[in-house]
Design a protein around this motif. Structure first.
Motif, short mmCIF file in Angstrom:
data_model
loop_
_atom_site.label_atom_id
_atom_site.label_comp_id
_atom_site.label_asym_id
_atom_site.label_seq_id
_atom_site.Cartn_x
_atom_site.Cartn_y
_atom_site.Cartn_z
N GLY A 139 -0.95 6.06 -16.81
CA GLY A 139 -0.30 7.35 -16.57
C GLY A 139 -0.21 7.73 -15.11
N CYS A 140 -0.81 6.93 -14.23
CA CYS A 140 -0.81 7.23 -12.79
C CYS A 140 0.23 6.42 -12.02
N LEU A 141 1.01 5.59 -12.69
CA LEU A 141 1.91 4.67 -12.00
C LEU A 141 2.85 5.36 -11.02
N ARG A 142 3.26 6.57 -11.36
CA ARG A 142 4.21 7.26 -10.47
C ARG A 142 3.58 7.60 -9.11
N GLU A 143 2.23 7.55 -9.02
CA GLU A 143 1.57 7.84 -7.76
C GLU A 143 1.91 6.81 -6.68
N LEU A 144 2.34 5.62 -7.10
CA LEU A 144 2.68 4.58 -6.13
C LEU A 144 3.83 5.00 -5.23
N ARG A 145 4.67 5.90 -5.70
CA ARG A 145 5.81 6.35 -4.90
C ARG A 145 5.37 7.16 -3.68
N THR A 146 4.13 7.67 -3.70
CA THR A 146 3.65 8.48 -2.58
C THR A 146 3.08 7.64 -1.44
N LEU A 147 2.95 6.34 -1.65
CA LEU A 147 2.35 5.47 -0.64
C LEU A 147 3.31 5.27 0.54
N PRO A 148 2.78 4.94 1.70
CA PRO A 148 3.64 4.61 2.84
C PRO A 148 4.53 3.41 2.51
N LEU A 149 5.63 3.28 3.24
CA LEU A 149 6.62 2.25 2.95
C LEU A 149 6.04 0.84 3.05
N VAL A 150 5.21 0.60 4.05
CA VAL A 150 4.63 -0.74 4.21
C VAL A 150 3.78 -1.11 3.01
N ALA A 151 2.98 -0.17 2.54
CA ALA A 151 2.13 -0.43 1.37
C ALA A 151 2.98 -0.74 0.14
N ARG A 152 4.08 -0.03 -0.02
CA ARG A 152 4.96 -0.30 -1.17
C ARG A 152 5.62 -1.67 -1.05
N ILE A 157 -1.91 -9.14 -0.73
CA ILE A 157 -2.43 -7.82 -1.09
C ILE A 157 -3.92 -7.71 -0.78
N MET A 158 -4.65 -8.81 -0.92
CA MET A 158 -6.08 -8.77 -0.59
C MET A 158 -6.27 -8.56 0.91
N GLY A 159 -5.53 -9.30 1.72
CA GLY A 159 -5.66 -9.15 3.16
C GLY A 159 -5.29 -7.76 3.63
N TYR A 160 -4.19 -7.22 3.08
CA TYR A 160 -3.74 -5.88 3.47
C TYR A 160 -4.76 -4.83 3.05
N ALA A 161 -5.31 -4.97 1.83
CA ALA A 161 -6.29 -3.99 1.33
C ALA A 161 -7.57 -4.02 2.15
N LEU A 162 -8.04 -5.22 2.51
CA LEU A 162 -9.26 -5.32 3.31
C LEU A 162 -9.06 -4.69 4.69
N TRP A 163 -7.90 -4.92 5.26
CA TRP A 163 -7.61 -4.32 6.57
C TRP A 163 -7.56 -2.80 6.47
N GLN A 164 -6.87 -2.29 5.45
CA GLN A 164 -6.80 -0.85 5.27
C GLN A 164 -8.17 -0.24 4.98
N ALA A 165 -9.02 -0.99 4.28
CA ALA A 165 -10.36 -0.48 3.98
C ALA A 165 -11.16 -0.25 5.25
N THR A 166 -11.00 -1.13 6.23
CA THR A 166 -11.73 -0.95 7.49
C THR A 166 -11.29 0.32 8.22
N VAL A 193 -4.05 6.98 4.28
CA VAL A 193 -3.03 7.65 5.11
C VAL A 193 -2.69 9.01 4.51
N LEU A 194 -2.63 9.07 3.18
CA LEU A 194 -2.34 10.35 2.51
C LEU A 194 -3.44 11.35 2.76
N ARG A 195 -4.72 10.87 2.78
CA ARG A 195 -5.84 11.77 3.04
C ARG A 195 -5.77 12.32 4.45
N GLU A 196 -5.40 11.45 5.41
CA GLU A 196 -5.30 11.89 6.80
C GLU A 196 -4.19 12.93 6.97
N GLU A 197 -3.07 12.72 6.26
CA GLU A 197 -1.97 13.67 6.35
C GLU A 197 -2.38 15.01 5.76
#
Length: 402
Positions: A36-49, A324-333, A379-383
Motif C-alpha cells: 500500500g506504500c508503493l505510491r511513496e516512490l513518486r516522492t523520491l528524487p529523480l536520481v533515486a527513481r 541499487i546496493m551501491g547507491y543505497a550504501l552511499w546514501q546511507a553514509t 533527502v526528503l527529511r532534510e527538505e
C-alpha cells in the motif's frame, strides 16, 4: 521510552502502523501491507527513481533470457514488486526510529525460541544450538543482532529496560552460535562508528567485543557452551561446494540466469538432502510434509547473495542488484543514522557467506530493503527540516505597509 522533542522524528506514523510493525516478526506475512506504500516512490528524487527503474528493468529483462521465460517473468515481477514495496515502506517511514516497534515482536521470537527449545529438548537442545519452530538458527542470530542495534542506538530511553533486553538478545545470539550474524554485527557496528560523524560513540562496539571475549574464554577454558565455541570456528561447512554449484548453474544460462526461485535443483550439494524444516523441528522428529516436498528447492540459497542473484538472474539481473546496493550504501553514509548504516553495511557483509536480502523471509530481508528506502528518503527529511514552520511566519498585522 518516550523521545525528547529535539530527538523526535519529523514524521510519526499512526499507532496502528506501529502495532503492525511490531507484529511482523511474529506473523511475517503482515509485511505485505507495504504494497500500500508503493505510491511513496513518486516522492523520491529523480536520481533515486532512475536507480530503482534500472534495477526493476534489469530483473524483468533478465527473465526473458532464462530457460523458462514466461514463468521467470511472472516470478521476477512478483519479487521486484515486493522489493519496491519494501523500499516504499522505508520511504513512508522516513526515519529508522519508526522501525523500533519491530523490537517488541523480536522479543516474542526470542522468548518463543528459548521456551520451545527448553520445553522440548531441555538444555541439551540449547547445546545443539538454540532454535525456533519457523526461524532458522542463522536467522535467529541475525534477528538478535538487529535487536542489539535497536537497544544500542535507541536514544532517549532508560537503562532499566534496555539492559535486560540487550542481555536477552545477547544470550539468544550466543546460544544460536551463528558466525554470519557475528560478521554482520562487527561490520555493521564498525560502519556506524565510521560514518556517523559527530555522533560517533565507541560503545557501539561493546556487543561485538563482548561476544568475541566470551567466545575466546569459552574456548580457552573449555567451558561446556558448544554454540559459543562455534563462533570462532573457521570451517566453511560446505559453502565452497554450494558456491561451485551456483557458478556451474549460472554457466548454463549466463545472461538471464535460471530464473527467480528456480536455482534450487542446480545447488546439488543442498538439493540432494531433499525437503528439510528447521533443525529444531527435525530434532523433535517433525518431518517436512509431503505437500511441501515438491517446493523444497524454492528456499535453497547459494550462501552468497551475489552468486545467488547471478544464478537466478544472470549478468543482467546482477548489474541491477549491484547498482541499487551501491547507491543505497552511499546514501546511507549521508544519513548519519547509525541504525540504517548498521543494517545496510552489516547485512551486506553477511551476504558474503549467506543470503539475507532474498525475499520473502521471516522479516530480516524485508528489513534490509526497508532500510534502503529509509536511506533514499533522507533527502526528503532534510527538505522537511529546512522548510519554515507555519508558526514562524510573521502575522499579517505586524507587517507595516508603506
Amino acid at each position: 521510552m518516550s523521545l525528547s522533542s529535539a530527538e523526535a522524528p519529523a514524521f510519526t506514523p499512526p499507532k496502528w502502523v506501529s502495532w503492525l510493525i511490531a507484529l511482523v516478526p511474529v506473523f511475517p506475512p503482515l509485511y505485505l501491507a507495504a504494497l500500500g506504500c508503493l505510491r511513496e516512490l513518486r516522492t523520491l528524487p529523480l536520481v533515486a527513481r532512475y536507480v530503482l527503474f534500472f534495477f526493476a528493468s534489469t530483473q524483468l529483462v533478465a527473465a526473458l533470457f532464462t530457460p523458462r521465460p514466461l514463468l521467470s517473468l511472472g516470478l521476477a515481477a512478483a519479487r521486484t514488486l515486493l522489493i519496491l514495496a519494501m523500499i516504499a515502506a522505508g520511504v513512508y517511514l522516513r526515519n529508522s526510529r519508526n522501525l523500533r516497534p519491530l523490537l517488541w515482536g523480536q522479543l516474542v521470537i526470542f522468548a518463543t525460541a528459548w521456551g520451545y527449545t527448553l520445553y522440548t529438548q531441555g538444555f541439551a537442545g540449547v547445546q545443539e544450538r538454540l532454535g525456533h519452530p519457523y526461524y532458522y538458527v542463522v536467522s535467529l542470530g541475525l534477528v538478535a543482532v538487529v535487536a542489539l542495534w535497536f537497544t544500542v542506538f535507541w536514544r532517549g530511553g532508560r537503562l532499566w529496560w534496555r539492559v535486560p533486553v540487550a542481555l536477552l538478545a545477547l544470550a539468544t545470539f550466543l546460544a544460536a552460535g551463528s558466525r554470519g550474524p557475528l560478521l554482520a554485527l562487527g561490520m555493521g557496528s564498525l560502519a556506524a562508528l565510521a560514518f556517523t560523524g559527530r555522533q560517533r560513540r565507541w560503545w557501539v562496539l561493546v556487543p561485538g567485543v563482548l561476544i568475541l571475549g566470551l567466545a575466546a574464554l569459552t574456548t580457552t577454558f573449555h567451558l561446556p557452551l558448544e554454540p559459543v565455541e562455534r563462533l570462532l570456528n573457521d570451517q566453511t561447512t560446505g559453502r565452497e561446494q554450494v558456491w561451485r554449484d551456483a557458478v556451474q548453474g549460472w554457466a548454463t544460462s549466463p545472461l538471464g540466469g535460471v530464473g527467480p526461485y528456480q536455482g534450487g535443483p542446480y545447488l546439488t550439494y543442498l538439493f540432494k538432502d531433499g525437503c528439510q524444516l528447521t533443525p529444531t523441528l527435525q530434532r523433535n522428529d517433525i518431518q517436512c510434509p509431503a505437500s511441501l516436498s515438491r517446493w523444497s528447492s524454492v528456499w535453497l540459497i547459494a550462501h552468497n547473495a551475489w552468486l545467488h542473484w547471478l544464478l537466478e538472474t544472470g549478468v543482467i539481473g546482477l548489474l541491477g542488484l549491484v547498482a541499487i546496493m551501491g547507491y543505497a550504501l552511499w546514501q546511507a553514509t549521508l544519513t548519519r543514522d547509525p541504525f540504517t548504516i548498521s543494517v545496510l553495511f552489516g547485512f551486506t557483509a553477511m551476504n558474503v557467506v549467506d543470503v539475507v536480502i532474498a525475499l520473502p523471509s521471516q522479516h530480516f530481508a524485508e528489513l534490509w530493503w526497508v532500510a534502503v528506502g529509509v536511506s533514499l528518503a533522507h533527502v526528503l527529511r532534510e527538505e522537511t527540516a529546512a522548510s519554515p514552520r507555519p508558526a514562524e511566519a510573521r502575522p499579517a498585522e505586524l507587517i507595516h505597509l508603506p
